[in-house]
Enzyme design. Structure first.
Site, PDB file in Angstrom:
ATOM      1  CB  CYS A 185      10.151   5.732  -2.355  1.00 17.81           C
ATOM      2  SG  CYS A 185       8.363   5.604  -2.305  1.00 17.81           S
ATOM      3  CG  HIS A 217      11.339   8.207   0.823  1.00 20.79           C
ATOM      4  ND1 HIS A 217      10.607   9.003  -0.011  1.00 20.79           N
ATOM      5  CD2 HIS A 217      10.599   7.078   1.028  1.00 20.79           C
ATOM      6  CE1 HIS A 217       9.476   8.388  -0.308  1.00 20.79           C
ATOM      7  NE2 HIS A 217       9.440   7.220   0.308  1.00 20.79           N
ATOM      8  CG  ASN A 229       5.697   8.115   0.190  1.00 25.29           C
ATOM      9  OD1 ASN A 229       6.398   8.698  -0.638  1.00 25.29           O
ATOM     10  ND2 ASN A 229       5.835   6.832   0.458  1.00 25.29           N
TER      11      ASN A 229
HETATM   12  O1  UT7 Z   1       7.783   4.834   0.408  1.00 19.81           O
HETATM   13  C1  UT7 Z   1       7.831   3.514   0.003  1.00 19.81           C
HETATM   14  C2  UT7 Z   1       8.075   2.612   1.115  1.00 19.81           C
HETATM   15  N1  UT7 Z   1       6.918   2.506   1.945  1.00 19.81           N
HETATM   16  C3  UT7 Z   1       7.045   2.565   3.239  1.00 19.81           C
HETATM   17  O2  UT7 Z   1       8.123   2.769   3.740  1.00 19.81           O
HETATM   18  C4  UT7 Z   1       5.820   2.309   4.071  1.00 19.81           C
HETATM   19  C5  UT7 Z   1       6.127   1.268   5.099  1.00 19.81           C
HETATM   20  N2  UT7 Z   1       4.995   0.885   5.908  1.00 19.81           N
HETATM   21  C6  UT7 Z   1       4.397   1.712   6.793  1.00 19.81           C
HETATM   22  O3  UT7 Z   1       4.718   2.871   6.869  1.00 19.81           O
HETATM   23  C7  UT7 Z   1       3.374   1.130   7.739  1.00 19.81           C
HETATM   24  O4  UT7 Z   1       3.403  -0.274   7.651  1.00 19.81           O
HETATM   25  C8  UT7 Z   1       1.925   1.610   7.492  1.00 19.81           C
HETATM   26  C9  UT7 Z   1       1.805   3.066   7.902  1.00 19.81           C
HETATM   27  C10 UT7 Z   1       1.557   1.444   6.029  1.00 19.81           C
HETATM   28  C11 UT7 Z   1       0.951   0.818   8.352  1.00 19.81           C
HETATM   29  O5  UT7 Z   1       1.317   0.924   9.728  1.00 19.81           O
HETATM   30  P1  UT7 Z   1       1.478  -0.377  10.632  1.00 19.81           P
HETATM   31  O6  UT7 Z   1       1.804   0.087  11.977  1.00 19.81           O
HETATM   32  O7  UT7 Z   1       2.459  -1.280   9.947  1.00 19.81           O
HETATM   33  O8  UT7 Z   1       0.027  -0.967  10.618  1.00 19.81           O
HETATM   34  P2  UT7 Z   1      -0.481  -2.403  10.104  1.00 19.81           P
HETATM   35  O9  UT7 Z   1      -0.479  -2.439   8.617  1.00 19.81           O
HETATM   36  O10 UT7 Z   1       0.282  -3.467  10.830  1.00 19.81           O
HETATM   37  O11 UT7 Z   1      -1.941  -2.383  10.612  1.00 19.81           O
HETATM   38  C12 UT7 Z   1      -2.270  -2.353  12.005  1.00 19.81           C
HETATM   39  C13 UT7 Z   1      -3.765  -2.298  12.165  1.00 19.81           C
HETATM   40  C14 UT7 Z   1      -4.511  -3.329  11.336  1.00 19.81           C
HETATM   41  O12 UT7 Z   1      -5.629  -3.770  12.057  1.00 19.81           O
HETATM   42  P3  UT7 Z   1      -5.584  -5.158  12.850  1.00 19.81           P
HETATM   43  O13 UT7 Z   1      -5.300  -6.197  11.834  1.00 19.81           O
HETATM   44  O14 UT7 Z   1      -4.502  -5.000  13.862  1.00 19.81           O
HETATM   45  O15 UT7 Z   1      -6.950  -5.228  13.440  1.00 19.81           O
HETATM   46  C15 UT7 Z   1      -4.979  -2.548  10.125  1.00 19.81           C
HETATM   47  O16 UT7 Z   1      -6.137  -3.107   9.531  1.00 19.81           O
HETATM   48  O17 UT7 Z   1      -4.265  -1.023  11.718  1.00 19.81           O
HETATM   49  C16 UT7 Z   1      -5.286  -1.212  10.735  1.00 19.81           C
HETATM   50  N3  UT7 Z   1      -5.227  -0.121   9.758  1.00 19.81           N
HETATM   51  C17 UT7 Z   1      -5.830   1.058   9.955  1.00 19.81           C
HETATM   52  N4  UT7 Z   1      -6.573   1.543  10.938  1.00 19.81           N
HETATM   53  C18 UT7 Z   1      -7.033   2.804  10.823  1.00 19.81           C
HETATM   54  C19 UT7 Z   1      -4.560  -0.100   8.588  1.00 19.81           C
HETATM   55  N5  UT7 Z   1      -4.723   1.098   7.985  1.00 19.81           N
HETATM   56  C20 UT7 Z   1      -5.502   1.821   8.808  1.00 19.81           C
HETATM   57  C21 UT7 Z   1      -6.019   3.135   8.752  1.00 19.81           C
HETATM   58  N6  UT7 Z   1      -6.769   3.577   9.774  1.00 19.81           N
HETATM   59  N7  UT7 Z   1      -5.756   3.961   7.700  1.00 19.81           N
END
Ligand code: UT7
Length: 329
Positions: free
Chosen positions: A116, A256, A286
């Site tokens: 990225c 980004h 993204n």
């Molecule tokens: O561009 C390259 C660099 N990349 C980035 O900068 C991305 C960085 N990361 C992020 O933007 C975020 O971490 C994400 C958007 C990918 C995820 O958001 P988050 O707030 O960190 O969520 P999480 O991964 O901690 O997941 C929270 C909960 C989980 O459930 P439990 O374990 O709390 O029950 C996930 O299983 O949300 C669940 N979850 C979803 N729920 C509904 C994960 N993906 C989804 C989804 N829909 N698509």
């Protein structure tokens, strides 16, 4: 003679027509619009549906449009740096393929892979060829067909990415406009949290690698988020500080587009209000190397000669960085 600086003299972009909405994703994986919008800021993304088209096909219309805008022919391009994590093939380089497709017969070129942060790495690299006097017309392309490496059964990643391309032309400027400074960083210890393991020399493509899904983008979202939110904000603030730029001196932050929450944190750290921040993540998701040039493309008509722009990115590698440039037209 005044110092030669590398100025952006044209910008363009291209996104494919197909719109993949959060509603459609709800039919594909266990997710919902509310979760996606509140956690990422994304409502829809573009997808290149034609299975016979690749990243270079996103770049062709973008670059052709750029040449037309600038009123130059493809033969005048001397160097093409193609920033991408989704090259058409492992080799030849997508830069070669693009040069052939647009008729850039006098150009040499290569691909640059910094996930990225690719566009910022490419821009800084390209600027060296202008500043040294070696070249006068360098094309920097940021393009990714992320849909080719996304697993549409994995809700952790499939909601994030889209396809698109942005490109800029760099030319010499001796009036103080163009690229002023950049800070670029890598930390390979972060590679384990965001990667595509299959298809390289470590895990060459095989039935086993495909069965294990190693050809898909893998991300430990929460860990990447923590690093991204700190490092992107820090590096943007660092580039501003060392150039004595206060928030009021900056016309635009060009971040980004990975997550709206990361963008907001970067803007807040730099003390920039939201009306000075380019955000189009809601429409495109993204697009990896393409996010920053696609923002410049969308905001081109609002940019004024002399505007101070702070570009900032964080991505797989880990890679991150920030560029300070003075808009030249
Ligand atoms: O561009 C390259 C660099 N990349 C980035 O900068 C991305 C960085 N990361 C992020 O933007 C975020 O971490 C994400 C958007 C990918 C995820 O958001 P988050 O707030 O960190 O969520 P999480 O991964 O901690 O997941 C929270 C909960 C989980 O459930 P439990 O374990 O709390 O029950 C996930 O299983 O949300 C669940 N979850 C979803 N729920 C509904 C994960 N993906 C989804 C989804 N829909 N698509």
């Amino acid at each position: 003679m005044s110092k030669i600086q590398a100025a952006i003299t044209a910008v363009n972009g291209y996104v494919p027509d197909y719109i993949l909405t959060n509603k459609e994703l709800e039919t594909m994986v266990d997710t919902n619009d509310e979760w996606i919008v509140s956690r990422t800021g994304i409502s829809e993304r573009r997808i290149l549906k034609d299975p016979n088209k690749a990243t270079s096909d996103l770049a062709v219309p973008a670059v052709k449009g750029l040449l037309e805008k600038r009123g130059i022919s493809a033969e005048e391009i001397e160097l093409i740096i193609f920033c991408t994590s989704t090259p058409d093939m492992l080799f030849p380089a997508t830069a070669n393929i693009l040069a052939d497709k647009i008729g850039a017969k006098n150009a040499w070129g290569y691909d640059l892979q910094a996930a990225c942060s690719g566009f910022l790495f490419g821009l800084t690299t390209a600027a060296q060829f202008i500043e040294s006097g070696k070249h006068k017309k360098v094309l920097v392309v940021g393009g990714d067909k992320m849909s080719s490496v996304v697993n549409y059964k994995d809700r952790n990643t499939c909601i994030l990415f889209g396809d698109g391309c942005g490109c800029v032309l760099l030319e010499p400027n001796t009036e103080g406009y163009g690229l002023q400074d950049s800070i670029l960083r890598t930390d390979g210890s972060g590679g384990q949290y965001l990667n595509i393991k299959g298809g390289g020399s470590l895990h060459p493509a095989s039935h086993e690698t495909v069965d294990a899904g190693l050809h898909y983008a893998y991300q430990e979202g929460r860990t990447v988020f923590k690093f991204a939110v700190t490092n992107m904000a820090d590096v943007a603030a660092e580039v501003m500080e060392r150039n004595n730029l206060k928030a009021e001196d900056v016309a635009w932050l060009v971040p980004h587009q990975a997550n709206k929450r990361i963008i907001d944190a970067t803007a807040e750290r730099a003390g920039l209000p939201e009306e000075k921040v380019m955000v189009n993540i809601q429409k495109y998701g993204n697009t990896t190397s393409a996010t920053i040039p696609m923002c410049l493309w969308e905001w081109e008509s609002k940019l004024k000669k002399g505007d101070n722009l702070i570009l900032a990115a964080f991505g797989g590698g880990f890679t991150w960085g920030s560029v300070y440039l003075k808009w030249a037209y």
